[in-house]
Design a protein around this motif. Sequence first.
Motif, PDB file in Angstrom:
ATOM      1  N   GLN A  52       0.817  -1.213   0.000  1.00 30.21           N
ATOM      2  CA  GLN A  52       0.000   0.000   0.000  1.00 30.21           C
ATOM      3  C   GLN A  52       0.849   1.261   0.000  1.00 30.21           C
ATOM      4  O   GLN A  52       0.707   2.120  -0.875  1.00 30.21           O
ATOM      5  N   GLU A  56      -5.661  11.300  -2.699  1.00 29.85           N
ATOM      6  CA  GLU A  56      -5.293  10.222  -1.789  1.00 29.85           C
ATOM      7  C   GLU A  56      -6.064  10.343  -0.473  1.00 29.85           C
ATOM      8  O   GLU A  56      -6.487   9.337   0.104  1.00 29.85           O
ATOM      9  N   SER A  74      -9.667   9.186  -1.120  1.00 27.21           N
ATOM     10  CA  SER A  74      -9.693   7.745  -1.383  1.00 27.21           C
ATOM     11  C   SER A  74      -9.466   6.938  -0.110  1.00 27.21           C
ATOM     12  O   SER A  74     -10.203   5.985   0.185  1.00 27.21           O
ATOM     13  N   VAL A  75      -8.440   7.304   0.648  1.00 29.22           N
ATOM     14  CA  VAL A  75      -8.117   6.551   1.859  1.00 29.22           C
ATOM     15  C   VAL A  75      -9.178   6.766   2.931  1.00 29.22           C
ATOM     16  O   VAL A  75      -9.487   5.845   3.697  1.00 29.22           O
ATOM     17  N   TYR A  76      -9.766   7.972   2.988  1.00 31.73           N
ATOM     18  CA  TYR A  76     -10.829   8.215   3.963  1.00 31.73           C
ATOM     19  C   TYR A  76     -12.049   7.348   3.652  1.00 31.73           C
ATOM     20  O   TYR A  76     -12.728   6.840   4.569  1.00 31.73           O
ATOM     21  N   SER A  77     -12.348   7.162   2.373  1.00 36.35           N
ATOM     22  CA  SER A  77     -13.441   6.275   1.993  1.00 36.35           C
ATOM     23  C   SER A  77     -13.154   4.842   2.423  1.00 36.35           C
ATOM     24  O   SER A  77     -14.033   4.140   2.944  1.00 36.35           O
ATOM     25  N   GLN A  78     -11.912   4.410   2.221  1.00 39.32           N
ATOM     26  CA  GLN A  78     -11.517   3.077   2.667  1.00 39.32           C
ATOM     27  C   GLN A  78     -11.620   2.953   4.184  1.00 39.32           C
ATOM     28  O   GLN A  78     -12.074   1.935   4.712  1.00 39.32           O
ATOM     29  N   LEU A  79     -11.215   4.017   4.905  1.00 36.01           N
ATOM     30  CA  LEU A  79     -11.297   4.011   6.364  1.00 36.01           C
ATOM     31  C   LEU A  79     -12.742   3.885   6.837  1.00 36.01           C
ATOM     32  O   LEU A  79     -13.045   3.117   7.759  1.00 36.01           O
ATOM     33  N   ILE A 125     -15.236   2.539   5.283  1.00 35.93           N
ATOM     34  CA  ILE A 125     -15.725   1.187   4.991  1.00 35.93           C
ATOM     35  C   ILE A 125     -15.209   0.192   6.021  1.00 35.93           C
ATOM     36  O   ILE A 125     -15.966  -0.654   6.540  1.00 35.93           O
ATOM     37  N   GLU A 126     -13.927   0.292   6.364  1.00 38.49           N
ATOM     38  CA  GLU A 126     -13.350  -0.653   7.325  1.00 38.49           C
ATOM     39  C   GLU A 126     -13.912  -0.435   8.730  1.00 38.49           C
ATOM     40  O   GLU A 126     -14.160  -1.402   9.462  1.00 38.49           O
ATOM     41  N   PRO A 168      -6.029   2.433   7.786  1.00 39.25           N
ATOM     42  CA  PRO A 168      -5.309   3.432   6.980  1.00 39.25           C
ATOM     43  C   PRO A 168      -5.467   4.830   7.559  1.00 39.25           C
ATOM     44  O   PRO A 168      -6.496   5.164   8.148  1.00 39.25           O
TER      45      PRO A 168
END
Length: 226
Positions: free
Chosen positions: A40, A92, A95-100, A102-103, A136
């Motif tokens: 990553q 970035e 994108s990473v906040y969206s991943q955060l 979701i997790e 993340p």
Amino acid sequence: MANSNQIASDPNFTVQTLDMEMNMNLDQEESTFDYSKRAQWLRAAVLGANDGLVSTASLMMGVGAVKQDIKAMILTGFAGLVAGACSMAIGEFVSVYSQLDIELAQIKRDKTRTINDGIGKQQPLELEAKETEKLPNPIQAAAASALAFSIGAMVPLLAAAFIKQYRVRVAAVAAAVTVALVFFGWAGSALGKAPWARATVRVTIGGWVAMAITFGLTKLIGSSGL
């Protein structure tokens, strides 16, 4: 027996034995290390640096195709550096906040299934430190992307900054970018313990294609009088 005792008590023999044991331990740790864990941040760093290098160099080459003035070329490169770094950081971060999100939502759903008082009333969900430490970090990812982009973009800027003669300046930018592309390709493969030859060739050819297309199309449009 005496010979074996003498060998065992020999300081040189002891040092050699310790060195062999340390090398064996290092080899074992290297063989068991999961290099996919680097994927990553390695992807973000290599992508950011390579993008900064190629996009800024392509912009400078494109402007240099129609304007030989060093000031125009440097200003274009600097504008590309600032705009690209901001764009990479924002992209970035989002994108990473969206991943955060979701997790975190998935962790809460998992805890909902396990935390229950037996009456159907759920207890307040509190995330433990060990559950969040591997999540993340959007700010860290944004800063890393912006920094990596800026480092890559500085290569063509520095190569062109002190050369007034047009042809020499263009050649210097092309040479500096080529060296940097080779280095980025090698560095990415080395950090991930992947074959370096294919990665280096792929990155270098990709950068050259991007610069050539930008230079050629800008030259064509500029010569048409638009």
